[in-house]
Scaffold this motif. Sequence first.
Motif, short mmCIF file in Angstrom:
data_model
loop_
_atom_site.label_atom_id
_atom_site.label_comp_id
_atom_site.label_asym_id
_atom_site.label_seq_id
_atom_site.Cartn_x
_atom_site.Cartn_y
_atom_site.Cartn_z
N ASP A 1 0.27 -5.81 4.45
CA ASP A 1 0.65 -4.78 5.43
C ASP A 1 1.33 -3.62 4.74
OD1 ASP A 1 -0.26 -6.49 7.44
OD2 ASP A 1 1.72 -7.36 7.75
N LEU A 2 2.22 -3.91 3.80
CA LEU A 2 2.95 -2.86 3.09
C LEU A 2 1.99 -1.98 2.28
CD1 LEU A 2 6.00 -4.98 1.83
CD2 LEU A 2 5.94 -3.39 3.77
N THR A 3 0.98 -2.60 1.69
CA THR A 3 -0.02 -1.85 0.93
C THR A 3 -0.84 -0.96 1.84
OG1 THR A 3 -0.17 -3.59 -0.74
CG2 THR A 3 -2.01 -2.05 -0.62
N LEU A 4 -1.26 -1.51 2.98
CA LEU A 4 -2.06 -0.73 3.94
C LEU A 4 -1.28 0.50 4.40
CD1 LEU A 4 -4.29 -2.02 6.81
CD2 LEU A 4 -2.57 -0.28 7.30
N MET A 5 0.02 0.34 4.62
CA MET A 5 0.85 1.43 5.13
C MET A 5 1.35 2.36 4.01
SD MET A 5 3.07 -0.36 8.19
CE MET A 5 3.61 -1.82 7.29
N ASN A 6 1.10 1.98 2.74
CA ASN A 6 1.55 2.74 1.57
C ASN A 6 3.07 2.82 1.51
OD1 ASN A 6 0.81 4.10 -0.84
ND2 ASN A 6 1.31 6.07 0.10
N ARG A 7 3.72 1.70 1.80
CA ARG A 7 5.17 1.65 1.67
C ARG A 7 5.56 1.61 0.19
NH1 ARG A 7 8.36 3.33 5.18
NH2 ARG A 7 9.98 1.78 4.68
N ALA A 8 6.72 2.15 -0.13
CA ALA A 8 7.16 2.22 -1.52
C ALA A 8 7.78 0.92 -2.01
CB ALA A 8 8.17 3.36 -1.69
N HIS A 9 8.09 0.00 -1.11
CA HIS A 9 8.74 -1.24 -1.50
C HIS A 9 7.76 -2.41 -1.39
CE1 HIS A 9 9.13 -1.59 2.91
NE2 HIS A 9 9.23 -2.90 2.71
#
Length: 374
Positions: A124-132
């Motif tokens: 999910d974090l990768t899909l949203m391009n989160r920095a953490h």
Amino acid sequence: MSGIYLHIPFCKQACHYCDFHFSTSVKKKGAMVDALCKELILRKKEVTETVQTIYFGGGTPSLLTSEELKQLFETIFKNFTVAPDAEITLEANPDDLTKNQIETIANSPINRLSIGVQSFFEADLTLMNRAHNEKEAFLCIEEAKKHFNNISIDLIYGIPGMTNDRWKQNLHTAISLNIPHLSCYALTVEPRTALKKFIEKGIVLPVEDAVAEAHYKTLLKETEIAGFENYEFSNFGKPGYHSRNNTAYWQGKPYLGIGPSAHGFDGKIRSWNVANNTKYIKAIAAGKLPQEQETLSVKDRYNEYIMTGLRTKWGVSLDKLEDSFGRKYKEYALEQANEHLKKGMLIIADNSLKVSKKGKFLSDGIASDLFLTD
């Protein structure tokens, strides 16, 4: 004036779903902090009451250094009367919340953290391009708990490919961390965002309302079991941990909006600053407010009260409708609400119109049916 909102318009990178005003270049951060301080001074006469809440939003306010925070707080406390028990919130990203940064924040007047976790799953974090990443989310929360009692985390549901089981795992993880407040938002596809382009190109699956509704029902169930109160559509707090800042917005209390793109409200006039860092800094340096204003009509204020009131546990007070807007507005609201009352989507309790659990996911649509449009 119940509160001060400061918009910190800088981020390390752009999340694919975000349409807030920010820059990924921090070259002007020092100049921006100077401008924020000057705007606070220019507008101090607008605030005649004790400030109850201060909120650093963004953008990513956790990018501020200890010196920049000190400069802002010195300006605020010198020019405004701040309540001794004021709620002072900083929005933060997990990757910024190192042990040293948390200690820096804890040594400032900030007493509440709002951490943008969004998900505990790497996909999910990768899909949203989160920095953490997932590990940073856990580590920062455990470290923050050593210094702060009042912590909120943001989670996003309705993400393409997210099953109800995965969403439930996200919730169980957050609850197990003993965080007293959760803000949970459905993923929305905003124009001019990377997410919008990816969906149009078929790179990412579309966001489905039915999935988001199923996730929301799970959210209501799991948070209730865990002892959270759903005091506003997207916000869930343990007793004593409701956000005073956000509650003030929903109750229509006045606040000062400082920074580029920041909105403010004095009870009748809505104002907003230019959403451009360079133009904002130049205007403030020249002693000018780069601001537009709109005086809300009685109809506008009625519609806003309906919209915000039906999102909260307090609902829309029938007495306030009559006292603030007149008997005709109260009668109109009840007439428009009639079908929703019959279907059990709305109820009347404590002499207020409230959205039932059955109608909660549709609260914005229900509110629009009560709007005055002519």
